[in-house]
Design a protein around this motif. Structure first.
Motif, PDB file in Angstrom:
ATOM      1  N   MET A   1       1.060  -1.320   0.009  1.00  0.00           N
ATOM      2  CA  MET A   1       0.049   0.102  -0.023  1.00  0.00           C
ATOM      3  C   MET A   1       0.915   1.263   0.058  1.00  0.00           C
ATOM      4  O   MET A   1       1.725   1.375   0.834  1.00  0.00           O
ATOM      5  CB  MET A   1      -0.936  -0.078   1.198  1.00  0.00           C
ATOM      6  N   SER A   2       0.421   2.201  -0.923  1.00  0.00           N
ATOM      7  CA  SER A   2       1.296   3.243  -0.936  1.00  0.00           C
ATOM      8  C   SER A   2       0.904   4.308   0.138  1.00  0.00           C
ATOM      9  O   SER A   2       0.028   4.228   0.520  1.00  0.00           O
ATOM     10  CB  SER A   2       1.144   3.926  -2.399  1.00  0.00           C
ATOM     11  N   MET A   3       1.786   5.391   0.503  1.00  0.00           N
ATOM     12  CA  MET A   3       1.472   6.369   1.292  1.00  0.00           C
ATOM     13  C   MET A   3       0.216   7.181   1.096  1.00  0.00           C
ATOM     14  O   MET A   3      -0.435   7.393   1.972  1.00  0.00           O
ATOM     15  CB  MET A   3       2.563   7.294   1.737  1.00  0.00           C
ATOM     16  N   PHE A   4       0.165   7.235  -0.346  1.00  0.00           N
ATOM     17  CA  PHE A   4      -0.999   8.151  -0.785  1.00  0.00           C
ATOM     18  C   PHE A   4      -2.414   7.274  -0.585  1.00  0.00           C
ATOM     19  O   PHE A   4      -3.446   7.948  -0.285  1.00  0.00           O
ATOM     20  CB  PHE A   4      -0.767   8.512  -2.285  1.00  0.00           C
ATOM     21  N   SER A   5      -2.331   5.885  -0.535  1.00  0.00           N
ATOM     22  CA  SER A   5      -3.427   5.325  -0.331  1.00  0.00           C
ATOM     23  C   SER A   5      -4.018   5.325   1.171  1.00  0.00           C
ATOM     24  O   SER A   5      -5.246   5.396   1.146  1.00  0.00           O
ATOM     25  CB  SER A   5      -3.273   3.671  -0.670  1.00  0.00           C
ATOM     26  N   ILE A   6      -3.177   5.638   1.966  1.00  0.00           N
ATOM     27  CA  ILE A   6      -3.369   5.623   3.295  1.00  0.00           C
ATOM     28  C   ILE A   6      -4.665   7.119   3.572  1.00  0.00           C
ATOM     29  O   ILE A   6      -5.328   6.826   4.324  1.00  0.00           O
ATOM     30  CB  ILE A   6      -2.245   6.036   4.158  1.00  0.00           C
ATOM     31  N   PHE A   7      -4.281   8.102   2.824  1.00  0.00           N
ATOM     32  CA  PHE A   7      -5.270   9.027   2.774  1.00  0.00           C
ATOM     33  C   PHE A   7      -6.510   8.800   2.137  1.00  0.00           C
ATOM     34  O   PHE A   7      -7.752   9.120   2.739  1.00  0.00           O
ATOM     35  CB  PHE A   7      -4.616  10.290   1.999  1.00  0.00           C
ATOM     36  N   ASN A   8      -6.599   7.777   1.101  1.00  0.00           N
ATOM     37  CA  ASN A   8      -7.953   7.482   0.438  1.00  0.00           C
ATOM     38  C   ASN A   8      -8.377   6.733   1.582  1.00  0.00           C
ATOM     39  O   ASN A   8     -10.152   6.813   1.804  1.00  0.00           O
ATOM     40  CB  ASN A   8      -7.712   6.772  -0.472  1.00  0.00           C
ATOM     41  N   VAL A   9      -7.845   5.659   2.195  1.00  0.00           N
ATOM     42  CA  VAL A   9      -8.502   4.890   3.024  1.00  0.00           C
ATOM     43  C   VAL A   9      -9.237   5.639   4.225  1.00  0.00           C
ATOM     44  O   VAL A   9     -10.393   5.372   4.642  1.00  0.00           O
ATOM     45  CB  VAL A   9      -7.755   3.755   3.476  1.00  0.00           C
ATOM     46  N   ALA A  10      -8.379   6.285   4.973  1.00  0.00           N
ATOM     47  CA  ALA A  10      -8.591   7.253   6.201  1.00  0.00           C
ATOM     48  C   ALA A  10      -9.690   8.027   5.926  1.00  0.00           C
ATOM     49  O   ALA A  10     -10.457   8.426   6.669  1.00  0.00           O
ATOM     50  CB  ALA A  10      -7.302   7.910   6.729  1.00  0.00           C
ATOM     51  N   GLY A  11      -9.530   8.621   4.556  1.00  0.00           N
ATOM     52  CA  GLY A  11     -10.721   9.633   4.271  1.00  0.00           C
ATOM     53  C   GLY A  11     -11.848   9.282   3.911  1.00  0.00           C
ATOM     54  O   GLY A  11     -12.965   9.487   4.313  1.00  0.00           O
ATOM     55  N   SER A  12     -11.953   7.785   3.328  1.00  0.00           N
ATOM     56  CA  SER A  12     -13.536   7.031   3.304  1.00  0.00           C
ATOM     57  C   SER A  12     -13.889   6.979   4.796  1.00  0.00           C
ATOM     58  O   SER A  12     -15.216   6.983   4.669  1.00  0.00           O
ATOM     59  CB  SER A  12     -13.243   5.935   2.363  1.00  0.00           C
ATOM     60  N   ALA A  13     -12.958   6.475   5.527  1.00  0.00           N
ATOM     61  CA  ALA A  13     -13.365   6.330   7.015  1.00  0.00           C
ATOM     62  C   ALA A  13     -14.289   7.486   7.550  1.00  0.00           C
ATOM     63  O   ALA A  13     -14.823   7.603   8.490  1.00  0.00           O
ATOM     64  CB  ALA A  13     -12.307   5.553   7.688  1.00  0.00           C
ATOM     65  N   VAL A  14     -13.121   8.669   7.602  1.00  0.00           N
ATOM     66  CA  VAL A  14     -13.847   9.921   8.167  1.00  0.00           C
ATOM     67  C   VAL A  14     -15.129  10.220   7.476  1.00  0.00           C
ATOM     68  O   VAL A  14     -16.045  10.514   8.316  1.00  0.00           O
ATOM     69  CB  VAL A  14     -12.621  11.020   7.846  1.00  0.00           C
ATOM     70  N   SER A  15     -15.215  10.246   6.321  1.00  0.00           N
ATOM     71  CA  SER A  15     -16.550  10.427   5.659  1.00  0.00           C
ATOM     72  C   SER A  15     -17.699   9.662   6.158  1.00  0.00           C
ATOM     73  O   SER A  15     -18.759  10.192   6.564  1.00  0.00           O
ATOM     74  CB  SER A  15     -16.511  10.183   4.190  1.00  0.00           C
ATOM     75  N   ALA A  16     -17.369   8.328   6.305  1.00  0.00           N
ATOM     76  CA  ALA A  16     -18.431   7.395   6.862  1.00  0.00           C
ATOM     77  C   ALA A  16     -18.876   7.716   8.157  1.00  0.00           C
ATOM     78  O   ALA A  16     -19.937   7.610   8.531  1.00  0.00           O
ATOM     79  CB  ALA A  16     -18.050   5.854   6.707  1.00  0.00           C
ATOM     80  N   VAL A 118      -4.525   9.094  11.663  1.00  0.00           N
ATOM     81  CA  VAL A 118      -3.688   8.413  10.811  1.00  0.00           C
ATOM     82  C   VAL A 118      -3.389   9.273   9.619  1.00  0.00           C
ATOM     83  O   VAL A 118      -2.135   9.306   9.326  1.00  0.00           O
ATOM     84  CB  VAL A 118      -4.775   7.235  10.266  1.00  0.00           C
ATOM     85  N   MET A 119      -4.340  10.271   9.162  1.00  0.00           N
ATOM     86  CA  MET A 119      -3.911  11.061   7.941  1.00  0.00           C
ATOM     87  C   MET A 119      -2.878  11.938   8.319  1.00  0.00           C
ATOM     88  O   MET A 119      -1.835  12.324   7.490  1.00  0.00           O
ATOM     89  CB  MET A 119      -5.297  11.906   7.634  1.00  0.00           C
ATOM     90  N   ASN A 120      -2.907  12.695   9.742  1.00  0.00           N
ATOM     91  CA  ASN A 120      -1.953  13.620  10.212  1.00  0.00           C
ATOM     92  C   ASN A 120      -0.427  12.861  10.276  1.00  0.00           C
ATOM     93  O   ASN A 120       0.527  13.637  10.079  1.00  0.00           O
ATOM     94  CB  ASN A 120      -2.317  13.913  11.564  1.00  0.00           C
ATOM     95  N   THR A 121      -0.447  11.587  10.916  1.00  0.00           N
ATOM     96  CA  THR A 121       0.678  10.949  10.997  1.00  0.00           C
ATOM     97  C   THR A 121       1.299  10.552   9.378  1.00  0.00           C
ATOM     98  O   THR A 121       2.636  10.701   9.456  1.00  0.00           O
ATOM     99  CB  THR A 121       0.503   9.544  11.723  1.00  0.00           C
ATOM    100  N   ALA A 122       0.423  10.096   8.607  1.00  0.00           N
ATOM    101  CA  ALA A 122       0.970   9.828   7.275  1.00  0.00           C
ATOM    102  C   ALA A 122       1.578  11.216   6.567  1.00  0.00           C
ATOM    103  O   ALA A 122       2.645  11.105   5.808  1.00  0.00           O
ATOM    104  CB  ALA A 122      -0.189   9.334   6.231  1.00  0.00           C
ATOM    105  N   LYS A 123       0.845  12.331   6.857  1.00  0.00           N
ATOM    106  CA  LYS A 123       1.361  13.524   6.390  1.00  0.00           C
ATOM    107  C   LYS A 123       2.793  14.072   7.133  1.00  0.00           C
ATOM    108  O   LYS A 123       3.668  14.353   6.363  1.00  0.00           O
ATOM    109  CB  LYS A 123       0.225  14.605   6.761  1.00  0.00           C
ATOM    110  N   SER A 124       2.789  13.780   8.204  1.00  0.00           N
ATOM    111  CA  SER A 124       4.200  14.094   9.189  1.00  0.00           C
ATOM    112  C   SER A 124       5.201  13.247   8.398  1.00  0.00           C
ATOM    113  O   SER A 124       6.352  13.563   8.304  1.00  0.00           O
ATOM    114  CB  SER A 124       3.711  13.772  10.261  1.00  0.00           C
ATOM    115  N   LEU A 125       4.978  11.738   8.028  1.00  0.00           N
ATOM    116  CA  LEU A 125       6.102  11.087   7.514  1.00  0.00           C
ATOM    117  C   LEU A 125       6.380  11.298   6.273  1.00  0.00           C
ATOM    118  O   LEU A 125       7.413  11.444   5.933  1.00  0.00           O
ATOM    119  CB  LEU A 125       5.379   9.461   7.546  1.00  0.00           C
ATOM    120  N   LEU A 126       5.591  11.601   5.365  1.00  0.00           N
ATOM    121  CA  LEU A 126       5.698  12.506   4.102  1.00  0.00           C
ATOM    122  C   LEU A 126       6.710  13.553   4.109  1.00  0.00           C
ATOM    123  O   LEU A 126       7.469  13.885   3.320  1.00  0.00           O
ATOM    124  CB  LEU A 126       4.330  12.538   3.256  1.00  0.00           C
ATOM    125  N   LEU A 127       6.240  14.398   4.814  1.00  0.00           N
ATOM    126  CA  LEU A 127       7.146  15.499   5.210  1.00  0.00           C
ATOM    127  C   LEU A 127       8.416  15.360   5.577  1.00  0.00           C
ATOM    128  O   LEU A 127       9.561  15.764   5.120  1.00  0.00           O
ATOM    129  CB  LEU A 127       6.388  16.857   6.011  1.00  0.00           C
TER     130      LEU A 127
END
Length: 134
Positions: A1-16, A118-127
């Motif tokens: 799973m790519s780092m960018f997929s994490i945003f899609n997965v976590a974003g879908s969960a936030v929306s739900a 999760v999204m904040n942590t992924a963002k921090s890791l990407l930075l």
């Protein structure tokens, strides 16, 4: 799973979870509602989730499949002087259980917060990864 997929997965969960919180808020707002002129009272609603594939293999998100109404009967109380009382003097209230809805709200809120984290942590890791290239 790519780092960018994490945003899609976590974003879908936030929306739900946001939709779940809206349904819980509606249930709590109608917890004390009584049957209307048609004799029907508010029925508690529940969110049903569905897993959906996202991005590459092994990556799955979530979406709201549907919102269903509870088939439990409404609570009936004997109040013959109430304007909404039926011919027998009973008033039918909604079938919402406020305690269950509060637990549901806490669960949805924590799930929402965890996915934001999760999204904040992924963002921090990407930075941090970008900073390593400098």
């Amino acid at each position: 799973m790519s780092m960018f997929s994490i945003f899609n997965v976590a974003g879908s969960a936030v929306s739900a979870q946001a939709q779940r919180l809206n349904v819980v808020a509606s249930n709590l707002a109608n917890a004390d509602a009584v049957a209307g002129p048609d004799g029907q009272s508010y029925k508690a609603r529940q969110v049903q989730f569905q897993t959906v594939p996202m991005g590459g293999p092994g990556s799955a998100g979530v979406k709201v499949q549907n919102v269903t109404e509870s088939d439990q009967p409404g609570r009936r109380t004997y109040e013959p002087n109430h304007p909404s009382a039926d011919g027998e003097g009973y008033v039918t209230h909604s079938n919402v259980n406020p305690v269950e809805e509060m637990v549901n709200m806490i669960s949805a809120s924590r799930s929402y917060q965890n996915n934001v984290e999760v999204m904040n942590t992924a963002k921090s890791l990407l930075l941090k990864t970008l900073q390593m290239g400098n």
